[in-house]
Design an enzyme around this catalytic site. Sequence first.
Site, PDB file in Angstrom:
ATOM      1  N   GLU A  24       0.149  -1.043  -1.064  1.00 23.82           N
ATOM      2  CA  GLU A  24      -0.160   0.470  -1.240  1.00 23.82           C
ATOM      3  C   GLU A  24      -0.717   0.789  -2.314  1.00 23.82           C
ATOM      4  OE1 GLU A  24       3.923   1.951  -1.618  1.00 23.82           O
ATOM      5  OE2 GLU A  24       4.591   0.144  -2.394  1.00 23.82           O
ATOM      6  N   HIS A  82      13.220   4.932  -2.181  1.00 24.86           N
ATOM      7  CA  HIS A  82      13.036   6.502  -2.525  1.00 24.86           C
ATOM      8  C   HIS A  82      14.120   7.106  -1.872  1.00 24.86           C
ATOM      9  CE1 HIS A  82       9.448   6.021  -4.744  1.00 24.86           C
ATOM     10  NE2 HIS A  82       8.653   5.704  -3.811  1.00 24.86           N
TER      11      HIS A  82
END
Length: 252
Positions: free
Chosen positions: A147, A45
Amino acid sequence: MANAVKEAWKAGKAVVNGWLAIPNAFSAEMYSKCGWDSVTVDMQHGVQDYLSCVACFQGMQPSGVVPMVRVPWNEPGIVGKVLDAGAYGVICPMVNTEEEARALVQYCKYPPAGTRSNGPIRAGAYGSSGGYQKTANDEILVIPMIETKTAIENIEKILDVPGIDGIYVGPSDLSFSYGLEPKLDVEDPFILGIYDKLLAETSKRGIAAGLHNGSPAYANKMIKKGFKLVTIANEVGLMCQAATAAVKAARG
């Protein structure tokens, strides 16, 4: 070169991890001098690519922090390249099953433990000629990200995969996966209950649990809870917080 994060975990200590989104060797150099135990280049990211990852490693090296990478995905090409560049830990997103965890270990390890190709173009410089390959399998940290709801449902099988050194919890995606607001520094009792489960399962196996945090206060609380690696935001977030506070103070 011994992995200082692995040594800290063996001693039962927690480590504080920096996070780099900016693709710049100078900012990486300055940031790595701030006391972090390890610093992770974020190729998922952040706005990092492979060349900027190498540059950041070059900037970090004089400080002696442990260089790590969050790769963009669980595939052998990029895992092998960041290890060849000198990463001493690979954090891999969205590992949801035992099979995906086994694949990650395979990509990170030299034969016979794995299928990593030989060619440590920078990493080999950390030891004597030919010495890197003899120690890499023992020193490299393999850290799948946990996650999603699917990963939680499969957590025991994931943790039982040989070669997994730790897990790294992504709070935003984990909350998102359960239909909750994606955020750091979660206080939702349901998600905190999942943290407790993860800490119990990793502890019984001698595996470290890591967590991404938004603030130093929350990171400290998570260390006390039992997490062995805590990241505080990233350098962009911390820089903007400090800049915003400076401007506000100057204007009175």
